[in-house]
Motif scaffolding. Structure first.
Motif, PDB file in Angstrom:
ATOM      1  N   TYR A  28       0.811  -1.212   0.000  1.00 28.21           N
ATOM      2  CA  TYR A  28       0.000   0.000   0.000  1.00 28.21           C
ATOM      3  C   TYR A  28       0.849   1.270   0.000  1.00 28.21           C
ATOM      4  N   VAL A  29       0.236   2.330  -0.523  1.00 30.11           N
ATOM      5  CA  VAL A  29       0.900   3.637  -0.516  1.00 30.11           C
ATOM      6  C   VAL A  29       1.091   4.111   0.914  1.00 30.11           C
ATOM      7  N   SER A  30       0.074   3.911   1.746  1.00 31.99           N
ATOM      8  CA  SER A  30       0.157   4.238   3.173  1.00 31.99           C
ATOM      9  C   SER A  30      -0.614   3.181   3.954  1.00 31.99           C
ATOM     10  N   SER A  31      -0.225   2.953   5.176  1.00 40.22           N
ATOM     11  CA  SER A  31      -0.861   1.917   5.991  1.00 40.22           C
ATOM     12  C   SER A  31      -2.305   2.282   6.278  1.00 40.22           C
ATOM     13  N   PRO A  32      -3.236   1.350   6.070  1.00 40.63           N
ATOM     14  CA  PRO A  32      -4.653   1.646   6.315  1.00 40.63           C
ATOM     15  C   PRO A  32      -4.953   1.733   7.808  1.00 40.63           C
ATOM     16  N   ALA A  33      -6.063   2.413   8.123  1.00 40.82           N
ATOM     17  CA  ALA A  33      -6.487   2.483   9.519  1.00 40.82           C
ATOM     18  C   ALA A  33      -6.983   1.115   9.969  1.00 40.82           C
ATOM     19  N   PRO A  38      -6.424  -2.516  12.400  1.00 45.50           N
ATOM     20  CA  PRO A  38      -5.383  -3.394  12.949  1.00 45.50           C
ATOM     21  C   PRO A  38      -4.154  -3.422  12.054  1.00 45.50           C
ATOM     22  N   PRO A  39      -2.976  -3.760  12.629  1.00 47.88           N
ATOM     23  CA  PRO A  39      -1.750  -3.842  11.827  1.00 47.88           C
ATOM     24  C   PRO A  39      -1.899  -4.857  10.690  1.00 47.88           C
ATOM     25  N   LEU A  40      -1.171  -4.611   9.609  1.00 49.00           N
ATOM     26  CA  LEU A  40      -1.298  -5.473   8.433  1.00 49.00           C
ATOM     27  C   LEU A  40      -0.847  -6.898   8.729  1.00 49.00           C
ATOM     28  N   GLY A  41       0.150  -7.042   9.583  1.00 48.89           N
ATOM     29  CA  GLY A  41       0.596  -8.392   9.935  1.00 48.89           C
ATOM     30  C   GLY A  41      -0.505  -9.181  10.606  1.00 48.89           C
ATOM     31  N   THR A  87     -18.820  -2.079   4.321  1.00 47.88           N
ATOM     32  CA  THR A  87     -17.537  -2.408   3.679  1.00 47.88           C
ATOM     33  C   THR A  87     -16.585  -1.232   3.786  1.00 47.88           C
ATOM     34  N   ALA A  88     -15.402  -1.506   4.320  1.00 44.63           N
ATOM     35  CA  ALA A  88     -14.406  -0.446   4.498  1.00 44.63           C
ATOM     36  C   ALA A  88     -13.853  -0.001   3.142  1.00 44.63           C
ATOM     37  N   GLU A  89     -13.200   1.155   3.153  1.00 47.38           N
ATOM     38  CA  GLU A  89     -12.586   1.681   1.938  1.00 47.38           C
ATOM     39  C   GLU A  89     -11.211   1.037   1.770  1.00 47.38           C
ATOM     40  N   ALA A  90     -10.986   0.408   0.635  1.00 48.62           N
ATOM     41  CA  ALA A  90      -9.696  -0.259   0.390  1.00 48.62           C
ATOM     42  C   ALA A  90      -8.596   0.780   0.197  1.00 48.62           C
ATOM     43  N   PRO A  91      -7.426   0.561   0.773  1.00 50.41           N
ATOM     44  CA  PRO A  91      -6.321   1.513   0.603  1.00 50.41           C
ATOM     45  C   PRO A  91      -5.769   1.486  -0.823  1.00 50.41           C
ATOM     46  N   GLU A  92      -5.095   2.570  -1.187  1.00 55.27           N
ATOM     47  CA  GLU A  92      -4.517   2.684  -2.526  1.00 55.27           C
ATOM     48  C   GLU A  92      -3.291   1.791  -2.634  1.00 55.27           C
ATOM     49  N   ILE A  93      -3.184   1.080  -3.758  1.00 55.04           N
ATOM     50  CA  ILE A  93      -2.082   0.134  -3.952  1.00 55.04           C
ATOM     51  C   ILE A  93      -0.855   0.856  -4.507  1.00 55.04           C
TER      52      ILE A  93
END
Length: 688
Positions: free
Chosen positions: A405-410, A412-415, A485-491
């Motif tokens: 992602y361009v920036s980490s989404p709001a 929980p952590p991605l891991g 449905t949440a907004e998907a972050p920019e790839i």
């Protein structure tokens, strides 16, 4: 008015046969009757799909030219007359002419947008590429101008060079109809290289030869005319780039070999347009202007990036998590570069110039590949499973996911998201939602363009990918899923192969100076000035002829013994020997001329000599500055005193000498008698 013959025919020179797109053979003579270049143009009468398209483009170009001349005449009359009734009549005529021009330009735009003609015949479903049509040109007759120049400047009988003139005319005529393959490219490059010799031989800095070059804008059909050879060179270079785009578009991209050929062709097209942009200024036609060439370079780079994505999807058919993320980032990269092209096309100068179908296609591709990036990200998340065997790869997968992602989404952590199947499903669903929205936007833009609606293959690609995303979204959707449905972050876009801009290598096609019989280009060129040919009669004495010779091709009289035979006969230091007893020796070696002198009879020998004179000081200084500081084409028209009628007085340059020399040929240049660079400073001198 002469109609440009630009209809094309695919050709193969093997066994003297030429084959068209529709397999219509045309036999070439095999008895040696073809002189000059072995590269020939296509049969202008072959009725292939592309030939019909080019024929219609040529006809519309002529009609646009006619209407524009009528409009210019009507505007002049409107400004000149004071009679109100005449003004009303002229205003009505102008509105009629402008209406006709608009209709013709719309018809030409539709032809220029006919991408399917240039696409591959493969049954594979790929998004079509955008090719560029060739610039049309009228016939040019060099005969009278060059004949006059040979008589006046070189002091030779012009009829002796009829064969060379015919060869030059045939080469230019062939260049107007190149085949859509390597042979067509070599034909254009050969003519481009030949223009270097033509420029040196017949186009002096201080005046125009009087030859007018007519070319039509590739997209609008608006004619341009200039007397500078730079305009001819620039137009040929533009067609080299355009032909590369057609070759790239026709490749079968269902296999990696075809994709690689398409990548190479589009990179070379970008190189040709980029070189033209850097070395050609004040272009008389909009297709060769800086903004237009910048747009074309970016468009070619985008098509290269699209081919890279296709190769990635073709070579990595596995469904591994990291492979899917790689596809997502590659697709995002394609979307980004097409978005940059779209922004370039909407600039003020380009907005009304670029065909609407091109702008629509670029926008469709930007939306389409952005949708694909979200689709592949969703597939990676939803189909990701962690087995015991794959635990050791989990660290690598998590690292790749953190860079997605361009920036980490709001949230929980991605891991943590990666290790939780439910969180992965929800994030994947968000990506699919964005994918469907982007697919629908691509289909909406596609539906707004009449020309794109006619392209069945594009409709098929958009429909299939949209349905695939909808089906995947339906799989993930649950009846008890009440959460919004949440907004998907920019790839984050990323590619493993950045496109190169490959410059055109003209040295791959060797061109022999057609007019080489005039003598070595280092001396016998349009920039040099010399007196009339003098015939000197020499008689050998006991102490010799009293002259010192130096150098080759041509041999220079380096010194004359005072009161010797040569001095008394009128031979001077600095003379060049061009003939001995009537035998031409402009290309003769030092030893060959010496042998001719030694073998003379008792009655003596007759030498034909010329004496070089220095250039006008101001022109010479400018020529030196041009040759050492820049390749840009900015001063020829100033030296010529202006361009063609109706064109700006801003100039086009004596450009690209360095590159043209790479095409093979003489590299010596003449300044004056005192600035000649013979390697003869090291050559032996001998007295005779």
């Amino acid at each position: 008015m002469e109609e440009p013959a630009t209809r094309e025919l695919e050709m193969s020179l093997s066994d003297g046969n030429v084959t068209s797109d529709d397999d219509m053979p045309v036999t070439l003579p095999t008895d040696g009757s073809l002189s000059g270049s072995i590269r020939k143009g296509c049969d202008p009468f072959a009725q292939t799909q592309r030939s019909k398209l080019q024929h219609r483009r040529a006809r519309i170009n002529q009609q646009i030219n006619k209407e524009m001349r009528m409009r210019a005449g009507a505007e002049n009359l409107f400004r000149a007359t004071t009679n109100n009734k005449v003004k009303e009549t002229v205003a009505l005529e102008l509105s009629f002419v402008n209406s006709n021009l608009q209709l013709l330009k719309e018809e030409l735009e539709e032809l220029n947008s006919n991408m399917e003609v240039y696409q591959t015949d493969s049954e594979a479903i790929n998004v079509p590429m955008i090719p560029l049509g060739l610039k049309e040109t009228k016939e040019v007759d060099f005969t009278v101008s060059i004949q006059d120049f040979i008589c006046e400047h070189y002091g030779e009988e012009s009829s002796l060079y009829d064969k060379e003139l015919k060869e030059l005319m045939e080469l230019r005529q062939a260049m107007r109809t190149p085949s859509r393959n390597q042979a067509g490219l070599e034909l254009l490059m050969e003519y481009y290289n030949q223009l270097y010799f033509l420029d040196q031989r017949f186009f002096p800095l201080h005046r125009s030869l009087g030859v007018q070059f007519h070319w039509y804008d590739s997209l609008t059909g608006v004619p341009s005319c200039q007397r500078t050879l730079a305009f001819e060179k620039g137009s040929v270079l533009f067609n080299i780039g355009a032909l590369y785009t057609q070759i790239g578009a026709r490749q079968d991209r269902s296999a990696t070999a075809g994709i690689d050929r398409a990548i190479d062709a589009f990179q070379r097209a970008a190189g040709a347009f980029d070189y033209l942009k850097e070395n050609f200024s004040n272009a008389p036609s909009l297709d060769m202007s800086g903004p237009s060439l910048c747009m074309l370079v970016r468009l070619m780079v985008s098509q290269v990036q699209e081919c890279v994505f296709e190769r990635v999807t073709l070579t990595t058919r596995d469904t591994h998590f990291t492979s899917q993320l790689c596809r997502a980032q590659e697709a995002a990269r394609v979307s980004d570069v097409y978005l940059l092209v779209q922004q370039t096309m909407t600039q003020p100068l380009m907005k009304d110039y670029v065909p609407f179908s091109w702008a629509s296609m670029v926008q469709v591709k930007s939306e389409h590949f952005r949708a694909l990036s979200h689709y592949y990200a969703a597939v990676a998340l939803c189909d990701h499973t962690l087995s015991a065997e794959e635990e050791e790869c989990e660290e690598e997968a998590e690292k790749a996911f953190l860079q997605l992602y361009v920036s980490s989404p709001a949230g929980p952590p991605l891991g943590q998201v990666l290790r939780d199947p439910e969180k992965r499903r929800k994030l994947g669903k968000a990506h699919l939602r964005r994918a469907v929205i982007r697919h629908e936007e691509a289909m909406r833009v596609h539906g707004l363009c009449k020309i794109l609606r006619k392209m069945d293959i594009l409709q098929d690609v958009l429909s299939l990918t949209h349905k695939r995303s909808l089906d995947k979204y339906s799989e993930l959707d649950r009846e008890d899923d009440f959460d919004e449905t949440a907004e998907a972050p920019e790839i984050q876009s990323q590619t493993h192969q950045k496109p190169d801009i490959t410059p055109t290598n003209f040295s791959t096609v060797q061109a022999t100076d057609i007019f080489q019989r005039l003598g070595p280009l280092s001396v016998f060129c349009a920039r040099a000035r010399w007196g009339p040919v003098r015939v000197i009669g020499l008689q050998r004495r006991e102490d010799g002829m009293g002259l010192t010779l130096r150098g080759d091709s041509p041999v220079l009289v380096a010194g004359v013994v005072p009161a010797g035979c040569a001095a008394e006969a009128g031979l001077r230091e600095g003379d060049y020997i061009v003939a001995v007893d009537g035998q031409d020796c402009k290309w003769a070696k030092h030893g060959e001329v010496v042998q001719m002198l030694k073998s003379c009879s008792e009655r003596g020998v007759e030498l034909s000599v010329v004496t070089l004179q220095s250039h006008d000081t101001q022109l010479e200084r400018r020529a030196i500055l041009l040759s050492h500081s820049s390749d840009k084409e900015n001063t020829r028209q100033r030296l010529l005193g202006g361009g063609a009628k109706g064109q700006s007085s801003a100039s086009l340059l004596n450009w690209n000498r360095k590159k043209a020399r790479e095409g093979g040929g003489v590299t010596k240049r003449l300044g004056s008698t005192f600035s000649l660079s013979f390697g003869s400073i090291r050559d032996p001198e001998a007295m005779y």
